[in-house]
Scaffold this motif. Structure first.
Motif, PDB file in Angstrom:
ATOM      1  N   ASP A 184     -56.715  19.836  -9.317  1.00 42.94           N
ATOM      2  CA  ASP A 184     -56.373  19.517  -7.936  1.00 42.94           C
ATOM      3  C   ASP A 184     -57.293  20.245  -6.972  1.00 42.94           C
ATOM      4  OD1 ASP A 184     -54.256  17.957  -8.789  1.00 42.94           O
ATOM      5  OD2 ASP A 184     -52.861  19.670  -8.809  1.00 42.94           O
ATOM      6  N   LYS A 185     -57.539  19.602  -5.840  1.00 47.18           N
ATOM      7  CA  LYS A 185     -58.336  20.236  -4.796  1.00 47.18           C
ATOM      8  C   LYS A 185     -57.577  21.439  -4.251  1.00 47.18           C
ATOM      9  CE  LYS A 185     -60.787  19.361  -0.484  1.00 47.18           C
ATOM     10  NZ  LYS A 185     -61.165  18.342   0.543  1.00 47.18           N
ATOM     11  N   PRO A 186     -58.220  22.597  -4.157  1.00 49.92           N
ATOM     12  CA  PRO A 186     -57.516  23.793  -3.666  1.00 49.92           C
ATOM     13  C   PRO A 186     -57.104  23.638  -2.209  1.00 49.92           C
ATOM     14  CG  PRO A 186     -59.864  24.213  -3.881  1.00 49.92           C
ATOM     15  CD  PRO A 186     -59.629  22.866  -4.500  1.00 49.92           C
ATOM     16  N   GLU A 187     -55.995  24.276  -1.856  1.00 49.84           N
ATOM     17  CA  GLU A 187     -55.473  24.191  -0.495  1.00 49.84           C
ATOM     18  C   GLU A 187     -56.371  24.921   0.499  1.00 49.84           C
ATOM     19  OE1 GLU A 187     -51.515  25.600  -0.573  1.00 49.84           O
ATOM     20  OE2 GLU A 187     -50.759  23.974  -1.860  1.00 49.84           O
ATOM     21  N   ARG A 188     -57.036  25.944   0.035  1.00 48.10           N
ATOM     22  CA  ARG A 188     -57.961  26.685   0.905  1.00 48.10           C
ATOM     23  C   ARG A 188     -59.371  26.577   0.350  1.00 48.10           C
ATOM     24  NH1 ARG A 188     -59.416  31.220  -1.708  1.00 48.10           N
ATOM     25  NH2 ARG A 188     -58.043  32.001  -3.366  1.00 48.10           N
ATOM     26  N   ALA A 213     -67.419  26.570 -21.768  1.00 47.06           N
ATOM     27  CA  ALA A 213     -68.258  27.305 -20.825  1.00 47.06           C
ATOM     28  C   ALA A 213     -67.836  27.045 -19.382  1.00 47.06           C
ATOM     29  CB  ALA A 213     -69.721  26.917 -21.018  1.00 47.06           C
ATOM     30  N   PHE A 214     -67.343  25.841 -19.098  1.00 47.50           N
ATOM     31  CA  PHE A 214     -66.883  25.525 -17.744  1.00 47.50           C
ATOM     32  C   PHE A 214     -65.543  26.196 -17.439  1.00 47.50           C
ATOM     33  CE2 PHE A 214     -64.303  22.998 -14.869  1.00 47.50           C
ATOM     34  CZ  PHE A 214     -65.138  22.842 -13.774  1.00 47.50           C
ATOM     35  N   LEU A 215     -64.611  26.110 -18.382  1.00 48.49           N
ATOM     36  CA  LEU A 215     -63.263  26.614 -18.124  1.00 48.49           C
ATOM     37  C   LEU A 215     -63.152  28.122 -18.253  1.00 48.49           C
ATOM     38  CD1 LEU A 215     -61.155  23.925 -20.032  1.00 48.49           C
ATOM     39  CD2 LEU A 215     -61.516  24.106 -17.570  1.00 48.49           C
ATOM     40  N   ARG A 216     -63.927  28.710 -19.142  1.00 47.41           N
ATOM     41  CA  ARG A 216     -63.786  30.143 -19.410  1.00 47.41           C
ATOM     42  C   ARG A 216     -65.148  30.834 -19.384  1.00 47.41           C
ATOM     43  NH1 ARG A 216     -59.127  29.957 -24.203  1.00 47.41           N
ATOM     44  NH2 ARG A 216     -57.726  28.559 -23.052  1.00 47.41           N
ATOM     45  N   PRO A 217     -65.801  30.808 -18.242  1.00 44.48           N
ATOM     46  CA  PRO A 217     -67.132  31.417 -18.152  1.00 44.48           C
ATOM     47  C   PRO A 217     -67.087  32.922 -18.400  1.00 44.48           C
ATOM     48  CG  PRO A 217     -66.281  30.884 -15.967  1.00 44.48           C
ATOM     49  CD  PRO A 217     -65.341  30.264 -16.945  1.00 44.48           C
ATOM     50  N   ALA A 239     -63.925  26.273  -9.596  1.00 42.36           N
ATOM     51  CA  ALA A 239     -63.976  25.208 -10.592  1.00 42.36           C
ATOM     52  C   ALA A 239     -63.986  23.827  -9.933  1.00 42.36           C
ATOM     53  CB  ALA A 239     -62.800  25.328 -11.553  1.00 42.36           C
ATOM     54  N   TRP A 240     -63.184  23.642  -8.886  1.00 45.88           N
ATOM     55  CA  TRP A 240     -63.115  22.325  -8.250  1.00 45.88           C
ATOM     56  C   TRP A 240     -64.466  21.955  -7.643  1.00 45.88           C
ATOM     57  CZ3 TRP A 240     -63.795  20.172  -3.415  1.00 45.88           C
ATOM     58  CH2 TRP A 240     -63.316  18.858  -3.258  1.00 45.88           C
ATOM     59  N   HIS A 241     -65.082  22.900  -6.941  1.00 49.16           N
ATOM     60  CA  HIS A 241     -66.395  22.656  -6.327  1.00 49.16           C
ATOM     61  C   HIS A 241     -67.421  22.294  -7.397  1.00 49.16           C
ATOM     62  CE1 HIS A 241     -69.466  23.442  -3.107  1.00 49.16           C
ATOM     63  NE2 HIS A 241     -70.215  23.549  -4.182  1.00 49.16           N
ATOM     64  N   VAL A 280     -77.153  20.105 -15.067  1.00 51.92           N
ATOM     65  CA  VAL A 280     -75.823  20.419 -15.596  1.00 51.92           C
ATOM     66  C   VAL A 280     -75.774  21.879 -16.044  1.00 51.92           C
ATOM     67  CG1 VAL A 280     -74.148  19.898 -17.422  1.00 51.92           C
ATOM     68  CG2 VAL A 280     -75.376  18.043 -16.282  1.00 51.92           C
ATOM     69  N   LEU A 281     -76.812  22.314 -16.737  1.00 50.49           N
ATOM     70  CA  LEU A 281     -76.874  23.713 -17.157  1.00 50.49           C
ATOM     71  C   LEU A 281     -76.800  24.638 -15.946  1.00 50.49           C
ATOM     72  CD1 LEU A 281     -77.326  25.985 -19.218  1.00 50.49           C
ATOM     73  CD2 LEU A 281     -79.789  25.593 -18.983  1.00 50.49           C
ATOM     74  N   ALA A 282     -77.515  24.319 -14.882  1.00 49.33           N
ATOM     75  CA  ALA A 282     -77.501  25.165 -13.691  1.00 49.33           C
ATOM     76  C   ALA A 282     -76.084  25.304 -13.133  1.00 49.33           C
ATOM     77  CB  ALA A 282     -78.438  24.594 -12.633  1.00 49.33           C
ATOM     78  N   GLN A 283     -75.313  24.226 -13.144  1.00 47.37           N
ATOM     79  CA  GLN A 283     -73.937  24.298 -12.654  1.00 47.37           C
ATOM     80  C   GLN A 283     -73.072  25.188 -13.549  1.00 47.37           C
ATOM     81  OE1 GLN A 283     -72.575  23.128  -9.890  1.00 47.37           O
ATOM     82  NE2 GLN A 283     -74.373  22.018  -9.137  1.00 47.37           N
ATOM     83  N   LEU A 284     -73.243  25.092 -14.852  1.00 46.16           N
ATOM     84  CA  LEU A 284     -72.470  25.937 -15.766  1.00 46.16           C
ATOM     85  C   LEU A 284     -72.894  27.399 -15.656  1.00 46.16           C
ATOM     86  CD1 LEU A 284     -72.299  23.653 -18.948  1.00 46.16           C
ATOM     87  CD2 LEU A 284     -70.575  23.974 -17.157  1.00 46.16           C
ATOM     88  N   VAL A 285     -74.186  27.642 -15.439  1.00 49.93           N
ATOM     89  CA  VAL A 285     -74.654  29.012 -15.242  1.00 49.93           C
ATOM     90  C   VAL A 285     -74.102  29.570 -13.939  1.00 49.93           C
ATOM     91  CG1 VAL A 285     -76.699  30.421 -14.775  1.00 49.93           C
ATOM     92  CG2 VAL A 285     -76.719  28.784 -16.662  1.00 49.93           C
ATOM     93  N   ALA A 286     -73.999  28.728 -12.905  1.00 48.27           N
ATOM     94  CA  ALA A 286     -73.410  29.180 -11.646  1.00 48.27           C
ATOM     95  C   ALA A 286     -71.948  29.570 -11.837  1.00 48.27           C
ATOM     96  CB  ALA A 286     -73.539  28.088 -10.586  1.00 48.27           C
ATOM     97  N   ARG A 287     -71.216  28.802 -12.646  1.00 48.23           N
ATOM     98  CA  ARG A 287     -69.829  29.172 -12.967  1.00 48.23           C
ATOM     99  C   ARG A 287     -69.788  30.537 -13.639  1.00 48.23           C
ATOM    100  NH1 ARG A 287     -65.082  28.416 -12.060  1.00 48.23           N
ATOM    101  NH2 ARG A 287     -64.265  27.851 -14.111  1.00 48.23           N
TER     102      ARG A 287
END
Length: 908
Positions: A146-150, A68-72, A123-125, A311-318
């Motif tokens: 990795d942290k995104p450059e932008r 769910a995190f990687l492929r929302p 994903a990083w955030h 945790v669910l709220a973060q996955l739902v946001a993704r």
């Protein structure tokens, strides 16, 4: 290889296995629980594994959460096979291979982090937030991400805004040409497709619903019964899409089940090949409570949720950042995701309480609900459901864009949908919800809940009258029940006039209910000849409700005046906010008005249009609600008044529209009898060869009430069919008892068994799993009798535990009396049998057996099955033999007819 030094755990009804350090071994449930408690463990669907181990609080590194995190917003069947397909690896060959497979699957999923996968944005955030919440996967994901450059464009900056559009003109008056309808149907079915005359005739009949209306309040209504296999979906989409194009109007296609909504959305590819055009022209609409509320989500992300809910709220946001429409119930949010968190917090992320502040919300321009509403105005086809259609017609805000043409698919459910929509219930749960809607958060409560003052004080304070009305409503709402009301009633210490009324309802219900000693069931009794305690409690309760509704009416009028006077500060957004508040107030005011009518009935004359009763709702011996109920005796009457009479044309269609009866029944249940203009009728018989594709077996030697015998029958039939069985029960208690007796037995045969009301999996996902595995079986109740479309090998046997007689409730007794006594019951049973049988044969190459475990099946009900279907009364042994033979030969009636003494002549 995966650098997780953790074991992988798999549990099924066939056993428990642990994979660790290259070793796979079978273990006992106790040892598995100990290992999972002591060490972070790789799992697939932790609630399901925990249930099978007898430890429901089991937790670990759940691969479903990682997916769910990687492929929302991506679909996946939550099984080892489905995970293997999603990860692009080989599925495990057996239960014993699942535990090591979980390590391989985790490695494959995590490997995608090293690339630039489509859902990388945000994903990083999210990973940083999940790390602070101690999500088990966060350290592993964080090491690879990795942290995104932008700076990332996260959820609220990523979502597109909708824009205001000018009002759509009224549809042009057009008449569809029969040849043009036939050409459109041919284009939809595709070149080279078999020409089906039944489908062409159906499309021509459906087109009559789109003819110009000739009389006010008299739509062109067509009732069409089309047997399975006619192709009615494309049959009505042909004239509907043609009319939408030529008239420049929207056609609302209404369904009862989410499965049919998804099917209709998929059929849209035939109408519009280009995805962007399809998105504009076909819009799916659902009730507000289905969509993610961005303001609720923001509150959850900023500390409104704690623990697993956070945790669910973060996955739902993704998911929300990639969702097509923000639909949390039946959309592209995996149905299994909220269940992983035991639905802790998921319902708080939608607007289930009617607290939307519309244009006052900072996310109003990005709101999924508002976007869908505006998109539907300019659409050709709006895919909705019966409940939403009725709500919009009765109290919707979108009066300027009200549909003029409807197609009601699954039309046999319109009566039940109208029954739910136009009913009233003054219960403790409903009353406490209204109190919260008015007053806002009680002392010490958490969350974003807002009362009337917080939502409307700024716009209502245009003058003193609005502010005074809000204050008066808040004071009056103190008379409604509050937290702990059930305990106070049980202790005989109700607080306030409404709680006192509910206490009197409870006392009278227990005194008169016939099955009060059966703790597992709810209780009810007619609202007739009330005792003195109930009559005395009615007066103060009615006065309290009147004191509350008066300021609500005043506030509504004050807001209407604000709109009419249009002060300088009112722009389009402010107007939308006030219009939304007026609609919400109107809905609540109507609700309280219905409650007052119910209270007036206590000690007063009965209204023959309604059925009133008292009820104590219980589950497994625990009371959860108490109150008074009112339903229309004939709910098709308000449906006809609010929906049909406002339309210019409507098609009501189903494979079982007449429920095994006559056209008069279909007209009565659809509301056609309440219209001046008679409805058109059309019938198309299914083209399937039921004589060779199906058989009905009525088992005569399974004694009613004998649970061991019932469980044995299910097990033997499922084994004979080698899985692929849909089992239907009329009682949850018997379903659970049978599942407990046969699940392990079937697992030893390599036949997975899933059960609604047992497995911690939502119904839609259960059907997905069942469809995906030809050896799996699924048992459940009414929800599986309709809307389950599983063509092909995955469904080859349907077993019903008995004749599905209606439950003898107060409401049923009243309708039975009005509907002809036993004939009314027979119509209900025929409809249920026809709907259940309809799950079996979905395509021309399907084969299947329908088994009814009841020797008491009356011959008069056999007309529920399609003409030509072989029917035989047999013993269980012979039924098992016939099922096994049918699986081996593909034939349905090669076995000799039974000589059982109860067999019906002429139906073997």
């Amino acid at each position: 290889m995966l650098d997780l030094p953790y074991p992988a755990l798999h549990a099924s009804h066939g056993g428990v296995w642990i994979a660790h350090e290259g070793e796979v071994r079978a273990v006992g449930r106790g040892e598995a629980i100990r290992i999972a408690a002591d060490t972070p463990t790789l799992l697939l669907n932790a609630p399901l594994v925990g249930q099978r181990l007898g430890h429901p609080e089991l937790s670990g590194l759940d691969l479903l959460e990682l997916f769910a995190f990687l492929r929302p917003a991506r679909f996946m069947v939550p099984t080892p096979k489905g995970l293997a397909r999603a990860a692009g690896i080989e599925p495990p060959a057996s239960d014993a291979d699942v535990a090591p497979f979980l390590r391989d699957a985790a490695e494959a999923l995590l490997a995608s982090i090293d690339g630039d996968w489509p859902e990388r944005e945000g994903a990083w955030h999210a990973a940083q937030s999940l790390f602070r919440l101690r999500w088990p996967w966060a350290p592993v994901v964080g090491q690879r991400l990795d942290k995104p450059e932008r700076a990332e464009r996260w959820l609220f900056s990523r979502l597109p805004e909708w824009s205001e559009q000018p009002p759509r003109s009224a549809p042009r008056t057009v008449t569809l040409n029969d040849d043009a309808v036939a050409d459109r149907l041919a284009r939809l079915t595709g070149t080279g497709a078999e020409r089906r005359q039944g489908q062409r005739d159906y499309a021509a009949a459906a087109a009559r619903a789109f003819a110009p209306r000739e009389m006010r309040d008299s739509p062109n209504l067509v009732l069409a019964e089309a047997g399975t296999g006619i192709g009615k979906t494309l049959g009505y989409l042909a004239p509907a899409s043609l009319w939408a194009k030529e008239a420049d109007g929207a056609v609302w296609v209404s369904t009862f089940t989410k499965a049919l909504q998804r099917q209709l959305a998929n059929e849209g590819e035939r109408l519009f090949a280009d995805p962007e055009e399809r998105k504009r022209r076909i819009v799916t609409r659902k009730g507000r409570e289905n969509y993610l509320c961005l303001l609720n989500l923001e509150d959850a992300l900023q500390g409104g949720f704690a623990g697993r809910a956070a945790v669910l709220a973060q996955l739902v946001a993704r998911w929300a950042a990639y969702s097509a429409d923000g639909d949390m119930i039946g959309g592209d949010l995996p149905g299994w995701l909220p269940v992983l968190f035991r639905r802790n917090g998921s319902t708080a992320l939608t607007d289930r309480r009617g607290e939307c502040i519309y244009a006052g919300c900072p996310h109003y321009r990005k709101c999924f609900i508002e976007r869908a509403a505006r998109a539907s105005v300019d659409a050709d086809l709006v895919i909705a459901n019966h409940a939403l259609v009725m709500v919009n017609a009765a109290r919707g805000r979108e009066t300027a864009a009200r549909p003029t043409r409807y197609v009601f698919d699954e039309g046999h459910h319109l009566f039940d949908a109208a029954d739910a929509m136009f009913s009233a219930a003054l219960t403790g749960q409903e009353a406490i919800e209204l109190r919260r809607w008015i007053t806002g958060p009680e002392s010490g409560s958490r969350g974003r809940r807002r009362g009337l003052a917080a939502r409307l004080s700024d716009v209502a304070s245009y003058d003193s009258e609005g502010g005074e009305a809000i204050a008066a409503a808040v004071i009056a709402a103190q008379a409604l029940p509050t937290d702990g009301w059930l305990q106070r009633l049980n202790e005989g210490q109700p607080f306030g006039p409404v709680e006192s009324l509910l206490a009197a309802v409870r006392g009278l219900t227990y005194a008169r209910a016939e099955n009060a000693a059966e703790a597992g069931y709810g209780l009810e009794t007619e609202l007739a000849e009330p005792d003195g305690t109930l009559v005395e409690a009615a007066g103060p309760a009615g006065a309290a409700l009147e004191a509350m509704v008066r300021p609500m009416v005043t506030l509504g009028r004050r807001l209407e005046a604000v709109l009419a006077e249009a002060p300088d500060w009112m722009d389009g957004a402010a107007r939308a906010r006030i219009e939304g508040a007026i609609a919400s107030l109107g809905w609540r005011t109507e609700t309280v008005g219905a409650w007052l009518s119910l209270i007036a009935r206590i000690g007063g004359p009965a209204d023959p249009q309604f059925v009133d009763w008292l009820a104590v709702d219980r589950v497994e011996g625990r009371e959860y609600d108490i109150g008074l109920h009112r339903h229309w005796l004939d709910p098709s009457k308000p449906f006809a008044e609010t929906v049909l009479k406002q339309a210019h044309g409507a098609l009501i269609t189903s494979a079982t529209l007449r429920a095994g009866g006559d056209w008069e029944l279909a007209e009565a249940r659809s509301g056609a009898t309440h219209l001046m203009r008679p409805a058109g009728r059309f019938e198309a018989v299914s083209p399937f060869d039921y004589a060779n594709q199906a058989q009905v077996l009525i088992v005569t030697d399974v004694k009613r009430g004998d649970l061991p015998a019932l469980a044995n029958a299910y097990a033997r039939l499922i084994v004979a069919a080698n899985g692929g069985t849909l089992g239907l029960f009329t009682a949850i208690r018997r379903l659970r008892a049978v599942h407990a007796r046969i699940a392990d037995r079937l697992a030893r045969e390599g036949l997975p068994l899933m059960a609604q009301h047992v497995d911690p999996i939502d119904t839609g996902t259960l059907v997905d799993i069942f469809r995906d595995d030809p050896r799996a079986s699924l048992i459940g109740t009414d929800a599986l009798r309709d809307g389950v479309d599983v063509p092909g090998e995955s469904l080859r046997l349907v077993v019903m535990e008995g004749v599905p007689w209606p439950k003898p409730t107060v409401l049923h007794a009243a309708r039975r009396l009005a509907g002809g006594g036993s004939a009314h019951d027979d119509r209900i049973v025929r409809a249920r049998l026809a709907q259940a049988f309809g799950r079996l044969i979905r395509r021309a190459d399907d084969r299947g057996t329908f088994v009814l475990l009841s020797s008491a099946m009356p011959s008069r009900l056999l007309s529920a099955f399609p003409a030509g279907t072989p029917v035989a009364r047999v013993t269980l042994d012979e039924a098992v033999a016939r099922v096994r033979l049918s699986l081996a030969t593909g034939l349905r009636h090669d076995a000799p007819a039974t000589d059982h003494e109860d067999a019906d002549p002429g139906i073997r």
